[in-house]
Motif scaffolding. Structure first.
Motif, PDB file in Angstrom:
ATOM      1  N   CYS A  43       4.196  18.164   1.750  1.00 28.14           N
ATOM      2  CA  CYS A  43       4.115  16.600   1.315  1.00 28.14           C
ATOM      3  C   CYS A  43       3.320  16.935  -0.376  1.00 28.14           C
ATOM      4  N   PHE A  44       4.037  16.356  -1.118  1.00 28.88           N
ATOM      5  CA  PHE A  44       3.274  16.598  -2.699  1.00 28.88           C
ATOM      6  C   PHE A  44       2.634  15.230  -3.131  1.00 28.88           C
ATOM      7  N   GLY A  45       2.293  14.520  -2.080  1.00 36.25           N
ATOM      8  CA  GLY A  45       1.560  13.083  -2.229  1.00 36.25           C
ATOM      9  C   GLY A  45      -0.038  13.460  -2.552  1.00 36.25           C
ATOM     10  N   SER A  46      -0.376  14.645  -2.009  1.00 37.53           N
ATOM     11  CA  SER A  46      -1.766  14.932  -2.207  1.00 37.53           C
ATOM     12  C   SER A  46      -2.989  13.734  -2.015  1.00 37.53           C
ATOM     13  N   CYS A  47      -2.810  13.027  -1.201  1.00 38.48           N
ATOM     14  CA  CYS A  47      -3.612  11.823  -0.958  1.00 38.48           C
ATOM     15  C   CYS A  47      -5.072  12.650  -0.640  1.00 38.48           C
ATOM     16  N   SER A  48      -6.138  12.011  -1.076  1.00 42.72           N
ATOM     17  CA  SER A  48      -7.654  12.722  -0.782  1.00 42.72           C
ATOM     18  C   SER A  48      -7.995  12.912   0.483  1.00 42.72           C
ATOM     19  N   PHE A  49      -7.774  11.962   1.472  1.00 43.75           N
ATOM     20  CA  PHE A  49      -8.118  11.681   2.770  1.00 43.75           C
ATOM     21  C   PHE A  49      -6.994  12.711   3.665  1.00 43.75           C
ATOM     22  N   CYS A  50      -5.754  13.154   3.116  1.00 45.88           N
ATOM     23  CA  CYS A  50      -4.939  13.880   4.119  1.00 45.88           C
ATOM     24  C   CYS A  50      -4.915  15.110   3.837  1.00 45.88           C
ATOM     25  N   ALA A  51      -4.890  15.963   5.145  1.00 47.59           N
ATOM     26  CA  ALA A  51      -4.673  17.494   5.004  1.00 47.59           C
ATOM     27  C   ALA A  51      -3.339  17.939   5.008  1.00 47.59           C
ATOM     28  N   ILE A  52      -2.253  17.416   5.124  1.00 51.68           N
ATOM     29  CA  ILE A  52      -0.999  17.679   5.210  1.00 51.68           C
ATOM     30  C   ILE A  52      -0.591  18.752   4.171  1.00 51.68           C
ATOM     31  N   ASN A  53      -0.925  18.360   3.012  1.00 50.54           N
ATOM     32  CA  ASN A  53      -0.400  19.163   2.096  1.00 50.54           C
ATOM     33  C   ASN A  53      -1.443  20.434   1.840  1.00 50.54           C
TER      34      ASN A  53
END
Length: 357
Positions: A3-13
């Motif tokens: 994922c290229f969303g790069s939300c601060s709270f998300c570890a997927i990227n």
């Protein structure tokens, strides 16, 4: 994956990467055909998206040659000038799955990245296609907050982008004659979110007459920038100090503010408004308050929300008005009806304590 969303709270990227690695259309169609061959298959594909939602291609052409950038984000708070916005492949896949024999409906119940849709020049056509064929009453999206200061720290787009999407979605569904709604995901107590920011979010929810059934209160999870901010009080991107709500009391207040109509949250909401220096509004609850007095949680002007107008008596077939003599109950001076039968908590509250009312 990815994922290229790069939300601060998300570890997927971090553990899947910022480059989207997609399965081929043929691979997905083959799996759908396997599902349709199952005896228990009823004709519905309940979700066709995943954590990367409507991201199906690389964020830009440069990623194929150089990989992802180390000093910038693809979309985040503001989209990169090189971001390639294209839903053609995603929509074509949905159409292919719809045509598979025995498939009645294909849903996207994990939601979509609304900002990516807004940035697409064919935004209206995309929302129309999804609304017509792939939404079953509610579309999940994740604005997370309304404060642009908080959203910037979250690496989410400005709230104006969400309002733009929500406005288009509402107008298109009205044109289609469909009663379908947006369900926003929201986070309380995220680093950067003050009590004033939390109260502003409550005021917005009141303005659209919405109270979330589920609330996500931020907690530090491994491998995210938000967790780094939680423990250090510093934004690793800017190296600036960030306010972090850590105390049990404040986190509890911020969470209660999102479910502001619940009587059990009354004291916390009142205290939060006081700390924020904001005048407490009249907020209607789904149930009468324990005291039965006119509090900030009983809105005299909104009888439908108080259930203070015509209500259905579960002990009688006819409709009775609160405040009149009703079999099995004794009316009080303020219009609250007391039930002679105690509820499971031992309180002699009205029968409106039942959630279904």
């Amino acid at each position: 994956r990815g994922c290229f969303g790069s939300c601060s709270f998300c570890a997927i990227n971090y553990h899947q990467g910022r480059r989207v690695q997609k399965r081929s259309d043929d691979s997905i169609i083959d799996e759908v055909k396997l599902l349709t061959a199952d005896k228990s298959f009823k004709g519905y594909i309940h979700d066709l998206s995943g954590p990367s939602a409507n991201f199906r291609e690389h964020a830009c052409d440069k990623q194929d040659k150089y990989g992802v950038c180390k000093d910038r984000y693809c979309i985040g708070n503001k989209p990169c000038k090189n971001l390639k916005v294209d839903h053609t492949g995603f929509l074509n896949l949905l159409k292919k799955v719809r045509k598979v024999p025995k498939v009645k409906k294909v849903f996207i119940r994990s939601g979509i990245r609304y900002d990516y849709v807004v940035y697409d020049k064919n935004c209206d056509e995309i929302i129309t296609e999804l609304s017509q064929h792939h939404i079953s009453g509610q579309l999940k999206v994740a604005p997370e907050h309304i404060s642009d200061d908080v959203l910037k720290i979250m690496n989410k787009p400005s709230f104006e982008v969400y309002k733009q999407f929500a406005g288009k979605y509402k107008a298109i569904n009205e044109k289609l004659g469909k009663k379908q709604y947006v369900v926003p995901y929201l986070i309380s107590s995220h680093p950067g979110c003050t009590i004033k920011d939390a109260v502003k979010l409550t005021e917005y929810l009141r303005s659209i007459n919405h109270e979330p059934e589920q609330v996500q209160d931020f907690y530090p999870t491994p491998s995210t920038r938000s967790t780094c901010m939680y423990y250090t009080g510093i934004d690793p991107d800017t190296m600036q100090e960030v306010y972090v709500p850590k105390s049990k009391e404040e986190k509890s207040m911020q969470r209660a503010l999102l479910q502001y109509r619940r009587p059990e949250n009354r004291e916390k909401v009142e205290k939060a408004y006081k700390l924020a220096g904001v005048k407490m509004p009249a907020i209607a609850t789904y149930r009468f308050s324990k005291t039965g007095k006119n509090s900030p949680f009983t809105d005299k002007g909104n009888k439908s929300k108080q259930l203070g107008g015509q209500v259905k008596n579960k002990f009688k077939d006819k409709t009775s008005t609160v405040g009149s003599q009703v079999k099995g109950k004794t009316p009080t001076t303020n219009g609250q009806v007391k039930n002679k039968f105690k509820d499971k908590n031992g309180r002699k509250d009205s029968f409106f304590n039942d959630k279904k009312h």
